[in-house]
Design an enzyme around this catalytic site. Structure first.
Site, PDB file in Angstrom:
ATOM      1  N   GLU A   1       0.845  -1.202   0.000  1.00 47.16           N
ATOM      2  CA  GLU A   1       0.000   0.000   0.000  1.00 47.16           C
ATOM      3  C   GLU A   1       0.877   1.248   0.000  1.00 47.16           C
ATOM      4  OE1 GLU A   1      -2.657   1.416  -0.413  1.00 47.16           O
ATOM      5  OE2 GLU A   1      -4.394   0.215   0.149  1.00 47.16           O
ATOM      6  N   ASP A   2       0.387   2.289  -0.634  1.00 44.77           N
ATOM      7  CA  ASP A   2       1.110   3.550  -0.617  1.00 44.77           C
ATOM      8  C   ASP A   2       0.980   4.238   0.753  1.00 44.77           C
ATOM      9  OD1 ASP A   2      -1.607   3.884  -0.969  1.00 44.77           O
ATOM     10  OD2 ASP A   2      -1.450   5.166  -2.732  1.00 44.77           O
TER      11      ASP A   2
ATOM     12  N   ASP B   1      -4.340   5.261   6.169  1.00 45.82           N
ATOM     13  CA  ASP B   1      -4.894   6.431   6.824  1.00 45.82           C
ATOM     14  C   ASP B   1      -5.863   5.940   7.912  1.00 45.82           C
ATOM     15  OD1 ASP B   1      -5.480   9.160   7.131  1.00 45.82           O
ATOM     16  OD2 ASP B   1      -7.001   9.150   5.581  1.00 45.82           O
TER      17      ASP B   1
ATOM     18  N   ASP C   1      -2.259  10.808  -5.022  1.00 44.12           N
ATOM     19  CA  ASP C   1      -2.900  11.848  -5.828  1.00 44.12           C
ATOM     20  C   ASP C   1      -3.803  12.744  -4.998  1.00 44.12           C
ATOM     21  OD1 ASP C   1      -4.995   9.854  -5.392  1.00 44.12           O
ATOM     22  OD2 ASP C   1      -6.152  10.986  -6.869  1.00 44.12           O
TER      23      ASP C   1
ATOM     24  N   ARG D   1       0.486  12.409  -9.038  1.00 42.33           N
ATOM     25  CA  ARG D   1       1.008  11.062  -8.776  1.00 42.33           C
ATOM     26  C   ARG D   1       2.454  10.895  -9.220  1.00 42.33           C
ATOM     27  NH1 ARG D   1      -3.184   7.579  -7.196  1.00 42.33           N
ATOM     28  NH2 ARG D   1      -5.176   7.842  -8.247  1.00 42.33           N
TER      29      ARG D   1
HETATM   30  P1  IMP Z   1      -7.768   4.541   4.381  1.00 35.19           P
HETATM   31  O1  IMP Z   1      -8.740   3.520   3.885  1.00 35.19           O
HETATM   32  O2  IMP Z   1      -8.445   5.675   5.082  1.00 35.19           O
HETATM   33  O3  IMP Z   1      -6.625   3.966   5.180  1.00 35.19           O
HETATM   34  O4  IMP Z   1      -7.194   5.281   3.131  1.00 35.19           O
HETATM   35  C1  IMP Z   1      -6.352   4.708   2.264  1.00 35.19           C
HETATM   36  C2  IMP Z   1      -6.421   5.408   0.933  1.00 35.19           C
HETATM   37  O5  IMP Z   1      -6.836   6.787   1.035  1.00 35.19           O
HETATM   38  C3  IMP Z   1      -5.047   5.418   0.347  1.00 35.19           C
HETATM   39  O6  IMP Z   1      -4.798   4.243  -0.386  1.00 35.19           O
HETATM   40  C4  IMP Z   1      -5.090   6.674  -0.500  1.00 35.19           C
HETATM   41  O7  IMP Z   1      -5.624   6.373  -1.753  1.00 35.19           O
HETATM   42  C5  IMP Z   1      -6.026   7.609   0.226  1.00 35.19           C
HETATM   43  N1  IMP Z   1      -5.296   8.567   1.075  1.00 35.19           N
HETATM   44  C6  IMP Z   1      -5.271   8.646   2.413  1.00 35.19           C
HETATM   45  N2  IMP Z   1      -4.499   9.653   2.841  1.00 35.19           N
HETATM   46  C7  IMP Z   1      -4.003  10.230   1.732  1.00 35.19           C
HETATM   47  C8  IMP Z   1      -3.117  11.349   1.514  1.00 35.19           C
HETATM   48  O8  IMP Z   1      -2.595  12.011   2.417  1.00 35.19           O
HETATM   49  N3  IMP Z   1      -2.855  11.633   0.218  1.00 35.19           N
HETATM   50  C9  IMP Z   1      -3.373  10.936  -0.826  1.00 35.19           C
HETATM   51  N4  IMP Z   1      -4.192   9.905  -0.667  1.00 35.19           N
HETATM   52  C10 IMP Z   1      -4.504   9.540   0.611  1.00 35.19           C
END
Ligand code: IMP
Length: 180
Positions: free
Chosen positions: A100-101, A104, A160, A166
């Protein structure tokens, strides 16, 4: 270096990213010695880190991608399918590394972990280049983390905002007025 006007500052330089990815690759090499792991990236954000990581890992590895669809809390809690494009490879009895990048709230990774586990891999570990632990809503196990970052919206190196930025070679902080 001149930054695009939407970028407030560089949070992680290209050189620092190279170092971090190298460290992650070294840990994977150690842990997967003698194996042939399948590295699974979540589109589109993980493309850049997976491409760099895969070339640093001196192991026979395979690469696959899943495309994550938008999800609601319901989908995550009931373990429904969270991808639009599933795997191309059969991962049953394989050693899988989810790449995963950024993590969050943890919802995406939680959903992907459940969906991948349902395919009965031999092992499943998760690697996140960036982690924003302060925003976590769902507890998830991350086996490899590149860097913990503060609660700021970042772009670049695969990440992004509205499909932009990106391809920046660094991770930068987006000016809040851009998404306000
Ligand atoms: P989660 O499900 O809230 O953990 O979010 C994961 C996804 O939200 C990541 O794979 C990103 O696509 C997007 N995301 C969360 N934080 C950021 C950020 O700071 N910049 C860009 N994309 C983010």
């Amino acid at each position: 270096m001149e930054l695009p006007p939407e970028i407030a500052r560089v949070l992680v330089t290209a050189a620092e990213l190279e170092r971090v990815v190298g460290e992650l690759a070294a840990r994977l090499e150690q842990d997967y010695e003698g194996r042939e792991p399948v590295m699974v990236g979540a589109l589109t954000g993980a493309v850049v880190v997976l491409a760099d990581l895969a070339r640093r890992v001196r192991l026979p590895a395979q690469i696959d991608f899943v495309s994550v669809s938008s999800y609601g809390n319901q989908a995550t809690s009931s373990g429904q399918i969270c991808w639009r494009k599933g795997l191309s490879l059969d991962i049953r009895d394989r050693d899988v590394v989810l790449v995963e990048d950024i993590v969050d709230t943890g919802e995406t990774v939680a959903c992907l972990q459940r969906a991948l586990a349902a395919e009965q891999p031999r092992s499943l570990r998760t690697l996140a280049l960036l982690d924003k632990p302060s925003r976590r809503r769902v507890e998830v196990r991350l086996d490899y983390v590149g860097l913990e970052i503060p609660d700021e919206f970042v772009v670049g190196y695969g990440l992004d905002y509205a499909q932009r930025f990106r391809n920046l070679p660094y991770v930068g902080v987006l000016k809040p007025e851009v998404y306000a």
